[in-house]
Design a protein around this motif. Structure first.
Motif, PDB file in Angstrom:
ATOM      1  N   GLU A   1     -30.937  -7.501-107.732  1.00 23.81           N
ATOM      2  CA  GLU A   1     -31.330  -6.311-108.515  1.00 23.81           C
ATOM      3  C   GLU A   1     -32.812  -6.447-109.374  1.00 23.81           C
ATOM      4  OE1 GLU A   1     -27.401  -6.858-110.326  1.00 23.81           O
ATOM      5  OE2 GLU A   1     -28.520  -5.431-111.837  1.00 23.81           O
ATOM      6  N   TYR A   2     -33.306  -7.560-109.330  1.00 22.17           N
ATOM      7  CA  TYR A   2     -34.329  -7.771-110.298  1.00 22.17           C
ATOM      8  C   TYR A   2     -35.481  -8.024-109.341  1.00 22.17           C
ATOM      9  CZ  TYR A   2     -30.603  -8.796-113.452  1.00 22.17           C
ATOM     10  OH  TYR A   2     -29.287  -8.805-114.127  1.00 22.17           O
ATOM     11  N   GLN A  56     -29.179  -5.261 -99.975  1.00 24.71           N
ATOM     12  CA  GLN A  56     -29.041  -4.057-100.934  1.00 24.71           C
ATOM     13  C   GLN A  56     -28.199  -4.432-101.781  1.00 24.71           C
ATOM     14  OE1 GLN A  56     -31.347  -1.641-100.365  1.00 24.71           O
ATOM     15  NE2 GLN A  56     -32.001  -2.854 -98.540  1.00 24.71           N
ATOM     16  N   LEU A  57     -28.489  -3.728-103.097  1.00 24.65           N
ATOM     17  CA  LEU A  57     -27.567  -4.131-104.365  1.00 24.65           C
ATOM     18  C   LEU A  57     -26.146  -3.411-104.153  1.00 24.65           C
ATOM     19  CD1 LEU A  57     -27.688  -5.096-107.077  1.00 24.65           C
ATOM     20  CD2 LEU A  57     -28.451  -2.980-108.062  1.00 24.65           C
TER      21      LEU A  57
END
Ligand code: G6P
Length: 614
Positions: free
Chosen positions: A202-203, A244-245
């Motif tokens: 996510e970062y 993907q998150l």
């Protein structure tokens, strides 16, 4: 096993570490801990037996400031899972703290040596010995922290992924790996370190996978530098994450396991997308294209795997031998590597692994490589160690699997094996066009048939309710569904703690039949096929002894339905693809029984998803 995470940058490290540890909890959940450097000089360490949430509850009362830190979630190897043995571990002077995934095999010898030099140890762990060794070298040789790490790692045997920080070098994180995975995420003036990419995605999507015997020095000002343990500079190879998150979240389901069961139509579709086309009558596995002739002409195929992946291998044996007529042997990686097996250069060795990190599978592969065999991988996690050690392979594309009990990883592994069997059969001329076309059609229809099967979830839950208090259970199948009986039994025992055994249906009369009474549920795969009548006879043998029969039957069956106590219909398909469909009801039964028994479905006791120790 064990999950490790680290952060250095401008943000507050603690929430990033905690979120990362929650993502890595599937790797072990005996204890959790973090270390943070506050204001460049105070080293705060918090650790707790239990889950990451127990750590959070504990740390709530203390300062969690700091923009550099490391964290750990543990699956205990050395020393019981208590607060003291939880990571991070301190050096004697409490300047350095270290988290570790793996086992330092020669830790006792090193510990004795260090004890003689005055070191005192507070824990039973091998990890504490390593951090004391680093401290000893740093003090004695008056070298930098990274040089002390490098020198120490030259002295240790075993497997490790380590991350450490030190009060003396508060703007650095040092990480290193051998046989246990580590990924470094590169953000804007910030860096992440973790056992896999899930805490990082996510970062940033830019990552570097550390290779064996490499050390990463992450410096707040100077960025990332990688050196080998032999002290040569390595230029970092930056890759882009495809993950993907949303794939890492429960998305409205009560448990990851249920979500992953429901993801199977999509996952299986992804595993054959672009690799198979029934309308145009072709199949292609790009990842192994260059090795197709070699596999088709191999003396034999040896499949190595552990756990659920080993069950997929057994299905693969039936499929490849039946369709392509190449001899196949399926081995537990842990046995294979220690039993002096015969491996010849004309053998093809296929490793099957969801994580791509299982220590025994990796070691068995390396052994086969030394004997000159061609190595292929059927792996889910992109960029994992097994995918990098093998000559070629096919990813399963199931997406991240978080529930410890494997579901979609298994059915996609079987999908890939079925495609390999079809491809090899076509190449060797051991399949006629009609059967080939039929298999292509049936494979394309599998996702839709699983969708249909999933509509029976409530009905299956109702069946599960009858057996939630069972103490034992038996799973029976024949032919390519025998491994599904093994997998059904494994699913039930690992998440509900009911003792269960899988057997070839005909073998029941050579032992397990002695266990059958009115309290024994017997789950039987009794779908249409050449063995149908034989299985019906086995069911009659169970009924004659008052056992309870829960049968998986082909839609439209009339005979077994009349004899069984409960039945679950699966859509008709080619006999060789029945294993994929028959797996799903067993997954759901185990899931519901475990939930009804109040078990922690996603994190069953004592287990871990990624077994990076032997
Ligand atoms: C552990 C997991 C199982 C898995 C096995 C092999 O035991 O709990 O679900 O089947 O390891 O793991 P791999 O990642 O190699 O498939």
């Amino acid at each position: 096993m064990c999950g490790i995470v680290g952060y250095i940058g401008d943000k507050k490290a603690y929430p990033i570490l905690i979120k990362g540890l929650s993502r890595l909890e599937y790797r072990g959940y005996d204890s959790a801990g973090v270390a943070l450097i506050q204001d460049g000089k105070i080293l705060n360490v918090y650790k707790r037996q239990g889950k990451v949430q127990d750590l959070v509850d504990f740390a709530n009362d203390f300062s969690t400031e700091g923009t550099v830190g490391i964290g750990h979630t543990r699956w205990a190897t050395h020393g019981e899972p208590n607060d003291v043995n939880a990571h991070p571990h301190f050096s004697g002077d409490e300047n350095i703290v270290l988290v570790h995934n793996g086992i330092i095999e020669n830790y006792e010898i090193i510990k004795k040596e260090l004890t003689k030099r005055g070191h005192e140890f507070k824990t039973e762990t091998d990890t504490e010995v390593l951090v004391h060794l680093i401290e000893e070298i740093k003090e004695n040789s008056q070298v930098s922290i990274e040089e002390a790490v490098r020198m120490a790692l030259k002295e240790v045997h075993g497997a490790y992924a380590i991350v450490l920080i030190s009060k003396d070098s508060p703007d650095k994180i040092i990480a290193a790996r051998k046989s246990s995975p580590l990924v470094i995420g590169l953000g804007e003036d910030e860096y992440y370190v973790a056992s896999d990419a899930t805490p990082i995605v996510e970062y940033t999507k830019n990552v570097v996978y550390l290779e064996d015997e490499q050390i990463a020095i992450v410096d707040r000002k100077n960025g990332l530098r990688i050196i080998s343990i032999g002290n040569t500079e390595v230029s970092p190879y930056v890759q882009e994450l495809e993950m993907q998150l949303e794939e890492l979240e429960k998305g409205g389901y009560d448990h990851f396991m249920l979500k992953e069961i429901y993801e199977q139509p999509r996952a299986i579709h992804d595993s054959f997308r672009g690799r198979l086309n029934a309308a145009e009558s072709w199949i292609a596995l790009g990842g192994i294209r260059d090795y197709e002739n070699q596999i088709a002409n191999a003396d034999r195929i040896v499949i190595i795997a552990c756990g659920t992946s080993w069950h997929a291998g057994l299905v693969g044996e039936y499929l490849i031998e039946d369709l392509a007529r190449i001899p196949v042997e399926v081995e537990y990686a842990s046995e294979f590597r220690y039993r002096n097996p015969i491996i010849r250069p004309n053998d093809v060795v296929i490793a099957i692994s969801q994580s791509g990190e299982t220590a025994d599978t990796l070691a068995a592969l390396k052994m086969a490589k030394e004997e000159g065999a061609t190595l292929l991988g059927i792996v889910n996690v992109v960029g994992s160690s097994i995918s990098r050690v093998t000559d070629a392979g096919s990813y399963t594309h199931a997406g991240p699997e978080i529930g410890v009990a494997s579901t979609k990883a298994f059915t996609t592994q079987v999908t890939i094996l079925a495609m390999m069997a079809m491809l090899l059969a076509k190449k060797r001329g051991t399949i006629n066009q009609t059967r080939f076309q039929n298999l292509l059609n049936e494979m394309e229809a599998i996702p839709e048939k699983i969708e249909y099967l999933l509509t029976s979830n409530d009905y299956i839950k109702g069946i599960a309710d009858n057996y939630k208090d069972a103490a034992n259970a038996l799973f029976l199948g024949r032919g390519s569904c025998f491994p599904i009986a093994l997998e059904g039994a494994l699913k039930l025992k690992e998440i509900s703690y009911i003792h269960a055994e899988g057997y070839p249906a005909a073998e029941m009369k050579h032992g397990p039949i002695a266990l059958i009474d009115e309290n024994m549920p017997v789950f039987v795969i009794a779908t249409q096929g050449p063995n149908y009548e034989k299985v019906v006879s086995n069911i009659q043998e169970v009924k004659a002894r008052k056992g309870k029969i829960i049968a998986i039957v082909t839609k439209g069956d009339t005979i077994v339905k009349d004899i069984a106590d409960h039945y679950i219909e699966i859509p008709e398909t080619d006999e060789l693809l029945v294993p994929i469909l028959a797996t799903v009801p067993f997954q759901l039964i185990s899931y519901h029984i475990a939930v009804m028994r109040g078990c922690n479905v996603d994190q069953p006791r004592n287990l871990a998803k990624s077994v990076t120790v032997e």
